[in-house]
Design a protein around this motif. Structure first.
Motif, mmCIF file in Angstrom:
data_model
loop_
_atom_site.group_PDB
_atom_site.id
_atom_site.type_symbol
_atom_site.label_atom_id
_atom_site.label_comp_id
_atom_site.label_asym_id
_atom_site.label_seq_id
_atom_site.Cartn_x
_atom_site.Cartn_y
_atom_site.Cartn_z
ATOM 1 N N VAL A 140 0.996 -1.227 0.180
ATOM 2 C CA VAL A 140 -0.169 0.059 -0.040
ATOM 3 C C VAL A 140 0.866 1.267 -0.034
ATOM 4 N N ALA A 141 1.846 1.288 0.783
ATOM 5 C CA ALA A 141 2.895 2.485 1.218
ATOM 6 C C ALA A 141 3.633 2.401 -0.208
ATOM 7 N N PHE A 142 4.291 1.373 -0.740
ATOM 8 C CA PHE A 142 5.006 1.188 -2.019
ATOM 9 C C PHE A 142 4.162 1.538 -3.175
ATOM 10 N N GLY A 143 2.888 1.487 -3.274
ATOM 11 C CA GLY A 143 2.303 2.009 -4.312
ATOM 12 C C GLY A 143 2.037 3.485 -4.492
ATOM 13 N N ALA A 144 2.001 4.071 -3.208
ATOM 14 C CA ALA A 144 1.975 5.614 -3.134
ATOM 15 C C ALA A 144 3.403 6.071 -3.662
ATOM 16 N N MET A 145 4.467 5.301 -3.056
ATOM 17 C CA MET A 145 5.660 5.852 -3.174
ATOM 18 C C MET A 145 6.220 5.826 -4.886
ATOM 19 N N LEU A 146 5.710 4.715 -5.213
ATOM 20 C CA LEU A 146 6.030 4.426 -6.762
ATOM 21 C C LEU A 146 5.280 5.557 -7.855
ATOM 22 N N ARG A 147 4.106 6.115 -7.379
ATOM 23 C CA ARG A 147 3.507 6.790 -8.270
ATOM 24 C C ARG A 147 4.146 8.292 -8.396
ATOM 25 N N GLY A 148 4.733 8.149 -9.849
ATOM 26 C CA GLY A 148 5.397 9.373 -10.022
ATOM 27 C C GLY A 148 6.844 9.351 -9.865
ATOM 28 N N LEU A 149 7.400 8.214 -9.444
ATOM 29 C CA LEU A 149 8.735 8.269 -9.131
ATOM 30 C C LEU A 149 9.518 7.728 -10.197
ATOM 31 N N GLY A 150 10.644 8.681 -10.325
ATOM 32 C CA GLY A 150 11.437 8.528 -11.645
ATOM 33 C C GLY A 150 12.687 7.501 -10.977
ATOM 34 N N GLY A 151 13.458 7.148 -12.177
ATOM 35 C CA GLY A 151 14.725 6.426 -11.687
ATOM 36 C C GLY A 151 14.466 5.198 -11.714
ATOM 37 N N PRO A 152 15.707 4.241 -11.656
ATOM 38 C CA PRO A 152 15.630 2.875 -11.572
ATOM 39 C C PRO A 152 14.838 2.556 -10.308
ATOM 40 N N VAL A 153 14.241 1.249 -10.674
ATOM 41 C CA VAL A 153 13.464 0.624 -9.267
ATOM 42 C C VAL A 153 13.569 -0.901 -9.154
ATOM 43 N N ARG A 154 13.794 -1.385 -8.229
ATOM 44 C CA ARG A 154 13.785 -2.792 -8.055
ATOM 45 C C ARG A 154 13.006 -3.206 -6.754
#
Ligand SMILES: Cc1cc2nc3c(=O)[nH]c(=O)nc-3n(C[C@H](O)[C@H](O)[C@H](O)COP(=O)(O)OP(=O)(O)OC[C@H]3O[C@@H](n4cnc5c(N)ncnc54)[C@H](O)[C@@H]3O)c2cc1C
Length: 243
Positions: A140-154
């Motif tokens: 749930v928190a990850f979804g909010a953090m990922l929204r609009g997040l640029g840069g590489p993600v793992r």
């Protein structure tokens, strides 16, 4: 006025100063075991909220004999609309306590209250890349953090099949529980991730031992500094209402 009435009235005033009244506006089953609950209200307008932060929700009577412990539960904010709406996603689990029972029984029009958003599980904007590790509650928190997040993600999100529609979901691993402990399963999944050589920023949340195991893996096996890891235990077997 009796002494007891006086004390209860005083406590109510204190509580009212910290709690923002809200009404359940909408409910949606977003996965087999997760309910999205939209809370709305004038008091929820223009809150200071950063993606990843949570609110404490009144799920029972604050003045009950059982006290605060069973009256408040903490939920990450899945999405926030400064016009006065915030969305939570609550996972159903077999040992349902006051939080899950509140979510299960919530109907549009029901009243509740929340405390202001708080928490340090927030994105580190200066990080070269972002690593997310946790379970469905953490997603749930990850979804909010990922929204609009640029840069590489793992990342790796451990579930029993409940996959929230996360932004950039395709860039994360989604291991299923295999009957072993969450700690073993989550560390195995994180160990298998192909990470750049240098540390990034890690966000680790969910079951307490699983969080600790992931941090131990990153520090001992991958040489990450501890301060590159933001960890928040959301729940632990046998413990009630972590916050
Ligand atoms: C910062 C923070 C953010 C959180 N965000 C979310 C969120 O977005 N969504 C969400 O669903 N929860 C979230 N949680 C967990 C939430 O606060 C409650 O702990 C959870 O809903 C269980 O509350 P309960 O009253 O039903 O059970 P409790 O009375 O708290 O616990 C009773 C027992 O249930 C078992 N249990 C608790 N949680 C789980 C679980 N997930 N899986 C299996 N067994 C469990 C444990 O054995 C526990 O002893 C968050 C917690 C924190 C601290």
């Amino acid at each position: 006025m009796s002494t007891l009435t006086f004390i209860v009235a005083g406590m109510s005033n204190v509580i009212d100063r910290f709690l923002l009244p809200a009404v359940v506006e909408e409910i949606e089953n977003v996965t087999p075991r997760m309910r999205r609950i939209r809370l709305a209200g004038d008091a929820l307008r223009v809150l200071d909220w950063l993606p990843g932060q949570h609110v404490r929700v009144r799920v029972g009577n604050l003045l009950s004999l059982r006290g605060f412990r069973d009256s408040l539960r903490t939920y990450s904010v899945w999405d926030y609309d400064p016009r006065g709406r915030l969305d939570l996603c609550v996972l159903e689990h077999p040992e349902a306590g006051p939080g899950v029972r509140w979510a299960r029984e919530a109907v549009p029009g029901a009243t509740t209250a929340v405390m202001r958003p708080e928490g340090r599980l927030i994105v580190r904007r200066d990080a070269p890349y972002h690593l997310f590790a946790g379970d469905e509650t953490a997603s749930v928190a990850f979804g909010a953090m990922l929204r609009g997040l640029g840069g590489p993600v793992r990342g790796a999100v451990l579930t029993s099949g409940d996959r929230l529609p996360l932004p950039r979901a395709g860039e994360l691993a989604w291991p299923l529980r295999d009957g072993g402990t969450d700690a073993d399963a989550l560390v195995r999944a994180v160990r298998e991730l192909d990470l750049p050589g240098a540390p990034g920023a890690a966000y680790v949340a969910g079951e307490a031992r699983a969080c600790q195991a992931v941090r131990a893996h990153l520090v001992r096996e991958r040489g990450w500094p501890r301060d590159a890891i933001r960890l928040k235990a959301f729940w632990a077997p046998g413990k009630r209402g972590l916050d």
